[in-house]
Design a protein around this motif. Structure first.
Motif, PDB file in Angstrom:
ATOM      1  N   THR A  76       0.857  -1.187   0.000  1.00 13.61           N
ATOM      2  CA  THR A  76       0.000   0.000   0.000  1.00 13.61           C
ATOM      3  C   THR A  76       0.894   1.239   0.000  1.00 13.61           C
ATOM      4  N   SER A  77       0.303   2.377   0.309  1.00 15.76           N
ATOM      5  CA  SER A  77       1.095   3.615   0.328  1.00 15.76           C
ATOM      6  C   SER A  77       2.007   3.699   1.541  1.00 15.76           C
ATOM      7  N   THR A  78       1.684   2.964   2.618  1.00  8.63           N
ATOM      8  CA  THR A  78       2.497   3.074   3.840  1.00  8.63           C
ATOM      9  C   THR A  78       2.930   1.731   4.399  1.00  8.63           C
ATOM     10  N   ALA A  79       2.647   0.610   3.731  1.00  9.02           N
ATOM     11  CA  ALA A  79       2.992  -0.705   4.280  1.00  9.02           C
ATOM     12  C   ALA A  79       3.190  -1.708   3.156  1.00  9.02           C
ATOM     13  N   THR A  80       3.916  -2.800   3.478  1.00  9.47           N
ATOM     14  CA  THR A  80       4.078  -3.930   2.562  1.00  9.47           C
ATOM     15  C   THR A  80       4.211  -5.193   3.408  1.00  9.47           C
ATOM     16  N   THR A  81       3.872  -6.331   2.814  1.00  5.51           N
ATOM     17  CA  THR A  81       3.945  -7.611   3.519  1.00  5.51           C
ATOM     18  C   THR A  81       5.119  -8.417   2.986  1.00  5.51           C
ATOM     19  N   LEU A  82       6.080  -8.750   3.870  1.00  5.89           N
ATOM     20  CA  LEU A  82       7.216  -9.602   3.528  1.00  5.89           C
ATOM     21  C   LEU A  82       6.871 -11.051   3.894  1.00  5.89           C
ATOM     22  N   SER A  83       7.194 -11.989   3.018  1.00  6.58           N
ATOM     23  CA  SER A  83       6.972 -13.415   3.316  1.00  6.58           C
ATOM     24  C   SER A  83       8.185 -14.220   2.860  1.00  6.58           C
ATOM     25  N   TRP A  84       8.435 -15.365   3.538  1.00  6.70           N
ATOM     26  CA  TRP A  84       9.584 -16.216   3.219  1.00  6.70           C
ATOM     27  C   TRP A  84       9.293 -17.642   3.687  1.00  6.70           C
ATOM     28  N   GLU A  85      10.104 -18.575   3.204  1.00  8.39           N
ATOM     29  CA  GLU A  85       9.925 -19.972   3.580  1.00  8.39           C
ATOM     30  C   GLU A  85      10.411 -20.200   5.012  1.00  8.39           C
ATOM     31  N   ASP A  86       9.625 -20.976   5.759  1.00 11.14           N
ATOM     32  CA  ASP A  86       9.988 -21.297   7.132  1.00 11.14           C
ATOM     33  C   ASP A  86      11.155 -22.298   7.146  1.00 11.14           C
ATOM     34  N   SER A  87      12.123 -22.085   8.047  1.00 14.10           N
ATOM     35  CA  SER A  87      13.283 -22.971   8.133  1.00 14.10           C
ATOM     36  C   SER A  87      12.961 -24.191   9.003  1.00 14.10           C
ATOM     37  N   ASN A  88      13.254 -25.401   8.463  1.00 13.10           N
ATOM     38  CA  ASN A  88      13.026 -26.659   9.205  1.00 13.10           C
ATOM     39  C   ASN A  88      14.323 -27.422   9.459  1.00 13.10           C
ATOM     40  N   ASP A  89      15.460 -26.748   9.412  1.00 14.58           N
ATOM     41  CA  ASP A  89      16.763 -27.386   9.592  1.00 14.58           C
ATOM     42  C   ASP A  89      17.085 -27.438  11.082  1.00 14.58           C
ATOM     43  N   ASP A  90      17.047 -28.674  11.670  1.00 13.03           N
ATOM     44  CA  ASP A  90      17.320 -28.806  13.100  1.00 13.03           C
ATOM     45  C   ASP A  90      18.773 -28.525  13.438  1.00 13.03           C
ATOM     46  N   ALA A  91      19.668 -28.763  12.475  1.00 13.80           N
ATOM     47  CA  ALA A  91      21.082 -28.514  12.743  1.00 13.80           C
ATOM     48  C   ALA A  91      21.384 -27.026  12.797  1.00 13.80           C
TER      49      ALA A  91
ATOM     50  N   GLU B 181       2.469 -17.118  10.635  1.00 14.04           N
ATOM     51  CA  GLU B 181       2.306 -18.045   9.526  1.00 14.04           C
ATOM     52  C   GLU B 181       1.289 -17.499   8.531  1.00 14.04           C
ATOM     53  N   THR B 182       1.577 -17.706   7.259  1.00 13.50           N
ATOM     54  CA  THR B 182       0.640 -17.282   6.223  1.00 13.50           C
ATOM     55  C   THR B 182      -0.537 -18.234   6.175  1.00 13.50           C
ATOM     56  N   GLU B 183      -1.662 -17.718   5.669  1.00 17.44           N
ATOM     57  CA  GLU B 183      -2.852 -18.547   5.533  1.00 17.44           C
ATOM     58  C   GLU B 183      -2.725 -19.441   4.307  1.00 17.44           C
ATOM     59  N   GLY B 184      -3.490 -20.524   4.286  1.00 17.82           N
ATOM     60  CA  GLY B 184      -3.493 -21.412   3.126  1.00 17.82           C
ATOM     61  C   GLY B 184      -2.652 -22.643   3.302  1.00 17.82           C
ATOM     62  N   GLY B 185      -2.080 -22.862   4.504  1.00 18.33           N
ATOM     63  CA  GLY B 185      -1.334 -24.091   4.747  1.00 18.33           C
ATOM     64  C   GLY B 185       0.065 -24.111   4.175  1.00 18.33           C
ATOM     65  N   GLN B 186       0.548 -23.027   3.609  1.00 18.08           N
ATOM     66  CA  GLN B 186       1.901 -23.009   3.060  1.00 18.08           C
ATOM     67  C   GLN B 186       2.910 -22.809   4.188  1.00 18.08           C
ATOM     68  N   ALA B 187       4.095 -23.448   4.037  1.00 23.84           N
ATOM     69  CA  ALA B 187       5.143 -23.339   5.055  1.00 23.84           C
ATOM     70  C   ALA B 187       5.902 -22.034   4.864  1.00 23.84           C
ATOM     71  N   ARG B 188       5.186 -20.911   5.045  1.00 18.77           N
ATOM     72  CA  ARG B 188       5.791 -19.590   4.872  1.00 18.77           C
ATOM     73  C   ARG B 188       5.422 -18.720   6.066  1.00 18.77           C
ATOM     74  N   LEU B 189       6.325 -17.833   6.393  1.00 21.94           N
ATOM     75  CA  LEU B 189       6.100 -16.848   7.438  1.00 21.94           C
ATOM     76  C   LEU B 189       5.963 -15.478   6.791  1.00 21.94           C
ATOM     77  N   CYS B 190       5.307 -14.574   7.496  1.00 21.08           N
ATOM     78  CA  CYS B 190       5.122 -13.227   6.927  1.00 21.08           C
ATOM     79  C   CYS B 190       5.200 -12.182   8.033  1.00 21.08           C
ATOM     80  N   LYS B 191       5.485 -10.947   7.613  1.00 21.75           N
ATOM     81  CA  LYS B 191       5.549  -9.806   8.511  1.00 21.75           C
ATOM     82  C   LYS B 191       5.108  -8.567   7.747  1.00 21.75           C
ATOM     83  N   VAL B 192       4.142  -7.823   8.306  1.00 17.49           N
ATOM     84  CA  VAL B 192       3.692  -6.568   7.701  1.00 17.49           C
ATOM     85  C   VAL B 192       4.586  -5.435   8.204  1.00 17.49           C
ATOM     86  N   VAL B 193       5.290  -4.797   7.285  1.00 15.85           N
ATOM     87  CA  VAL B 193       6.164  -3.664   7.626  1.00 15.85           C
ATOM     88  C   VAL B 193       5.371  -2.387   7.394  1.00 15.85           C
ATOM     89  N   GLU B 194       5.198  -1.602   8.451  1.00 15.02           N
ATOM     90  CA  GLU B 194       4.365  -0.405   8.389  1.00 15.02           C
ATOM     91  C   GLU B 194       5.211   0.858   8.533  1.00 15.02           C
TER      92      GLU B 194
END
Length: 713
Positions: free
Chosen positions: A140-155, A184-197
């Motif tokens: 939008t004019s003052t915000a955007t949503t960042l999303s990325w794949e969730d890390s599952n590496d135990d090491a 977590e994002t909606e829709g069951g995808q293994a992604r995380l998100c953050k709204v930057v305002e």
């Protein structure tokens, strides 16, 4: 034969790495007889099932080396070291995030010493991997949503994330990392998100992401770039007063701190009298020859010594900003007026008509004074007569002053506002105010003067000495006057009417000059029959006086709104005006006039051509005599059909095949501060009403409404 070496003391882990540990210890009881030759460091991994404790609180794993256990060993040569020295040793090739048991024992020619108590230490975690598939969405004019794949590496686990935001033009080294709570994002995808305002509209940003765990931050992801949407600008600064005069204010302001991604193309300044509940009015006249994006404006046509509230707003391609904070500004008190200037005067045996020019706007009232003995005496009967004329003359003078300002050179100073009509300007004659003093003695000298007043003081005209005519001047009627009187009285069909009036020395001109109330008293005194009174009054009814010069109220590319004042004396002792005739023609159009009738003192002339000069005049009509003389002519120029709102212009052109007419409609809407976004929410009925009031053709209205609804869907 040496003694076995002593027990190692103070076994500690000095430094912890992901795959290595540094161990230190000392041999406090070492001497010449039990000096160590070699120190043996042993370690082994403690399994998860061994990390628990028994009922006594002791660890399940053995603290002593057992042949069944898999211990790793390295030896440190101690023969060259000083007695009692501190020894260190690195053990490497360890597993990350793993618990180890470590023991130290010394040896020499006398055998092996005792093992130190085991110490335990866990190696550090591996740093997180760079986050994968970083992307931006829902900007939008003052915000955007960042999303990325969730890390599952135990090491290389991730306990939290950090984001770095760099605005275009900033140094990346100055930007800080800040920790965020991802969802977590909606829709069951293994992604995380953050709204930057709290971003700025119309600005480009670069984002990077990195993971955190006990080891610390991992390497950052690849940068992603995003540009926020443009938005309306923030308000300009509070207006400030640069210079004031009695009739104008020079106002300045600062542009908005940012344009929110779209350049400011226009400002709108409004003002109103402070402390009054009147409507805000837009100031436009002083910017018509300037770029609309200037941050300074001259506000003319104000009242002296008056406090005004002033505010301003900005517009870009996205629309208008909010209004700025209001400022209070005050015009200067008026200067004392210049002395009135005599124009003409008329003298009879019993009256004197005084006339003077009203050439300065600073006058609030006039007084007529007469010399009696050694003192000046104010003629109170003149006050009401002059006040009515002054109101009309002020409007006419303001129109002439505006035309004088427009005709001044481009490099002439525009402030302070001029309030006096140039005396050497033959094209613009000042309006004239008059007063007739009656019931004077014949053949007598009288001295008069006129006082001009305002809040700044008073000034006096030069004294005017006049002599009334001799008494014989009014003792009889001439043959011509008798002939005109007889013709007038023929409407009564009674010869005695002529005899009564001639005997009383009333000619046609004298009767016409009498107020209607005085005429009724005269006819009653001369015993006229009621029927003859009505006929004579109708015959004496004058033509309606010429209205004042038309003044413009609003000018667009296709229309001119104008107003005028009734003629002098209209509505007092004269037949009522029942209509006005407004005529106009293109300047220099010869005798070809177009006209329209109206019942009020204002009219709107439509269907004009852009960038053309039109001559306008007005005449009043009454029932007894019909149309009276024409007013003085005014010249109005229509501006070009310009619309700076591209969306508005595109909509009208898409709806109408005649692009020239479409430009005119768009220009009118733009002038009235309509935008496409403000028109879309209107109902069809309201939209029809708006376009109808603008005199848009009916067929064009249907096309415009249909196109607007298609655009909205």
């Amino acid at each position: 034969q040496p003694l076995p070496p002593p027990l190692p003391n103070n076994v500690t882990v000095d430094e912890i790495q992901t795959h290595s540990l540094r161990i230190s210890w000392s041999l406090e009881e070492e001497g010449e007889m039990n000096r160590a030759d070699v120190c043996r460091v042993s370690w082994r991994e403690i399994k998860e099932e061994e990390s628990s404790t028994d009922a006594g609180g002791k660890p399940v794993w053995s603290t002593c080396q057992d042949e069944k256990e898999d211990w790793n060993t390295t030896e440190i040569d101690c023969g060259d070291c000083d007695i009692g020295a501190v020894y260190t040793c690195w053990i490497s090739d360890l597993q990350a995030d793993t618990l180890y048991a470590i023991q130290v024992r010394a040896s020499n020619g006398g055998g092996l010493g005792a093992c130190s108590p085991a110490v335990t230490q866990r190696t550090r975690l591996l740093p997180p991997l760079p986050p994968a598939s970083l992307a931006c969405s829902e900007t939008t004019s003052t915000a955007t949503t960042l999303s990325w794949e969730d890390s599952n590496d135990d090491a290389q686990p991730v306990t939290s994330y950090q984001i770095k935001c760099v605005r275009q033009g900033e140094d990346e080294e100055d930007a800080a990392w800040f920790t965020v709570n991802a969802t977590e994002t909606e829709g069951g995808q293994a992604r995380l998100c953050k709204v930057v305002e709290d971003l700025e509209p119309g600005q480009s940003y670069s984002f990077q992401l990195r993971g955190l765990n006990q080891h610390g931050p991992g390497p950052p992801s690849e940068a992603v770039e995003v540009t926020t949407l443009c938005d309306i600008p923030p308000p300009p600064s509070q207006p400030v007063l640069v210079e004031e005069s009695p009739f104008s204010l020079l106002v300045s302001w600062s542009a908005p701190e940012r344009d929110n991604g779209s350049e400011v193309i226009e400002y709108c300044l409004q003002l109103r009298s402070s402390g009054e509940q009147e409507e805000w009015r837009r100031v436009t006249g002083s910017m018509k020859d300037k770029a609309m994006a200037e941050t300074q404006m001259l506000v003319p046509g104000l009242e002296p010594g008056t406090i005004y509230d002033v505010r301003v707003r900005a517009r870009n391609a996205e629309g208008w900003s909010e209004w700025s904070d209001e400022s209070m500004m005050e015009t200067l008190p008026p200067p004392p007026p210049d002395p009135p200037q005599w124009r003409i005067w008329h003298v009879t045996h019993s009256s004197v008509t005084l006339c003077w020019m009203h050439h300065q706007r600073a006058v609030s009232s006039y007084e007529v004074q007469r010399m009696r003995g050694e003192q000046w005496v104010t003629l109170m009967e003149a006050e009401e007569v002059i006040a009515e004329q002054l109101q009309r003359c002020q409007a006419e003078l303001q129109e002439q002053l505006d035309q004088q300002e427009e005709a001044s050179p481009a490099n002439a100073p525009k402030h302070p506002a001029r309030d006096t009509l140039a005396a050497n300007n033959a094209d613009r004659r000042p309006p004239v105010i008059s007063f007739t003093k009656r019931s004077l003695q014949s053949n007598t000298e009288y001295v008069f003067r006129v006082a001009a007043k305002n809040d700044g003081g008073v000034s006096f005209s030069a004294p005017l000495r006049v002599y009334t005519e001799e008494g014989s001047w009014g003792k009889g009627l001439t043959d011509g006057e008798l002939s005109k009187l007889r013709e007038l009285c023929n409407v009564c069909e009674d010869a005695t009417c002529f005899e009564k009036l001639a005997g009383a020395l009333f000619d046609t001109d004298s009767l016409s000059a009498l107020p209607r109330s005085e005429l009724s008293e005269l006819l009653d005194r001369l015993a006229f029959r009621p029927r003859d009174c009505q006929r004579l009054k109708r015959a004496l009814a004058p033509l309606p006086p010429a209205p004042s010069k038309p003044l413009k109220t609003q000018v667009t590319c296709s229309s001119v709104g104008c107003k005028w004042e009734p003629g002098p004396g209209d509505g007092q002792d004269m037949p009522a005006v029942v209509a006005y005739v407004v005529q106009w023609q293109v300047k220099g159009g010869g005798d070809k006039w177009e006209q329209v009738q109206c019942g009020t003192c204002h009219s709107c002339i439509i269907d004009l051509q852009e960038s053309m000069e039109y001559v306008v005049r007005v005449a009043a009509c009454n029932e007894p005599r019909g149309q009276g003389p024409w007013s003085a002519e005014s010249v109005f120029k229509t501006p070009p059909a310009v619309c700076n709102d591209q969306q508005l212009a595109g909509w009208t052109k898409a709806a109408l095949r005649n692009h020239e007419y479409a430009d005119r409609v768009a220009a009118q809407l733009y002038y009235d501060e309509w935008t496409l976004d403000s028109l879309k929410p209107l109902s069809d009925e309201r939209l029809f009403d708006v376009l109808t009031k603008m005199k848009v053709k009916e067929g064009a209205i249907y096309s415009l409404v249909r196109q607007l609804r298609a655009t909205s869907s």
